[in-house]
Design an enzyme around this catalytic site. Structure first.
Site, PDB file in Angstrom:
ATOM      1  N   ARG A 101      -2.753  -0.754  -1.753  1.00 58.25           N
ATOM      2  CA  ARG A 101      -2.863   0.301  -0.905  1.00 58.25           C
ATOM      3  C   ARG A 101      -2.081   0.002   0.456  1.00 58.25           C
ATOM      4  O   ARG A 101      -1.522   0.862   0.848  1.00 58.25           O
ATOM      5  CB  ARG A 101      -4.271   0.476  -0.219  1.00 58.25           C
ATOM      6  CG  ARG A 101      -5.157   0.878  -1.544  1.00 58.25           C
ATOM      7  CD  ARG A 101      -4.709   2.368  -1.591  1.00 58.25           C
ATOM      8  NE  ARG A 101      -5.401   2.723  -3.282  1.00 58.25           N
ATOM      9  CZ  ARG A 101      -4.696   2.801  -4.395  1.00 58.25           C
ATOM     10  NH1 ARG A 101      -3.468   2.391  -4.283  1.00 58.25           N
ATOM     11  NH2 ARG A 101      -5.485   3.213  -5.250  1.00 58.25           N
ATOM     12  N   GLU A 133       1.348   0.705  -0.567  1.00 55.16           N
ATOM     13  CA  GLU A 133       1.435   2.170  -0.896  1.00 55.16           C
ATOM     14  C   GLU A 133       1.715   2.637   0.509  1.00 55.16           C
ATOM     15  O   GLU A 133       2.668   3.734   0.858  1.00 55.16           O
ATOM     16  CB  GLU A 133       0.462   2.695  -1.594  1.00 55.16           C
ATOM     17  CG  GLU A 133       0.106   4.125  -1.753  1.00 55.16           C
ATOM     18  CD  GLU A 133      -0.939   4.598  -2.480  1.00 55.16           C
ATOM     19  OE1 GLU A 133      -0.932   5.717  -3.422  1.00 55.16           O
ATOM     20  OE2 GLU A 133      -2.050   4.262  -1.968  1.00 55.16           O
ATOM     21  N   SER A 190       8.498  -8.247  14.987  1.00 59.60           N
ATOM     22  CA  SER A 190       8.214  -9.694  14.460  1.00 59.60           C
ATOM     23  C   SER A 190       6.905  -9.839  13.634  1.00 59.60           C
ATOM     24  O   SER A 190       5.844  -9.497  14.041  1.00 59.60           O
ATOM     25  CB  SER A 190       8.031 -10.662  15.763  1.00 59.60           C
ATOM     26  OG  SER A 190       8.126 -11.852  15.453  1.00 59.60           O
TER      27      SER A 190
END
Length: 146
Positions: free
Chosen positions: A87, A90, A113
């Site tokens: 997820r 995604e 960073s």
């Protein structure tokens, strides 16, 4: 010890002791997410941090020593198959470029960073179902011209 052995021993000891990452945060003096990263050998502990963790979990000095070694970071060059980790992959597939565009508008050409960085995971109560709040904070690093 290899990373998988260290991870396996740490999780087994944590379960056997009935501890959670928040308990270990109080013992070691580091954030629970950082400690979880240490379990997976994605972070490096100082000798003092490693000793505190090893003592709390009742694991031997060989585990503490392994936690002080330089880690090999990253999951590798494959699409993750674990549903929760996927997820996040995604989310970056869908929102990565929009996030990048907004960061560039607000900060300029650069990156966030992952070294000067913090991450927190919180639980939000919601009548429609509890929600996960993930807060990432990283120093902005502009690309320099030479």
């Amino acid at each position: 010890m290899n990373a998988a052995d260290v991870t396996e021993r740490l999780f087994a000891a944590k379960k056997q002791k009935g501890l959670n990452f928040a308990d270990l945060e109080r013992t070691v003096g580091r954030d629970e997410v950082w400690i979880a990263a240490l379990f997976y050998r994605q972070a490096q502990a100082s000798q003092d941090e490693a000793n505190k963790l090893a003592s709390a979990l009742g694991v031997g000095p060989e585990v503490a020593q392994a936690l002080t070694e330089f880690p090999l970071k990253g999951l590798g060059p494959v699409v993750p198959t674990d549903p929760l980790i996927y997820r996040f992959y995604e989310i970056m597939q869908v929102y990565g470029m929009p996030i990048k565009a907004v960061i560039h508008e607000k900060f300029g050409d650069g990156i966030m960073s992952a070294i000067d960085f913090t991450l927190e995971v919180d639980k939000e109560q919601d009548p429609k179902g509890d929600r996960v709040r993930v807060t990432m904070s990283g120093k902005f690093l502009p690309y320099k011209k030479w």
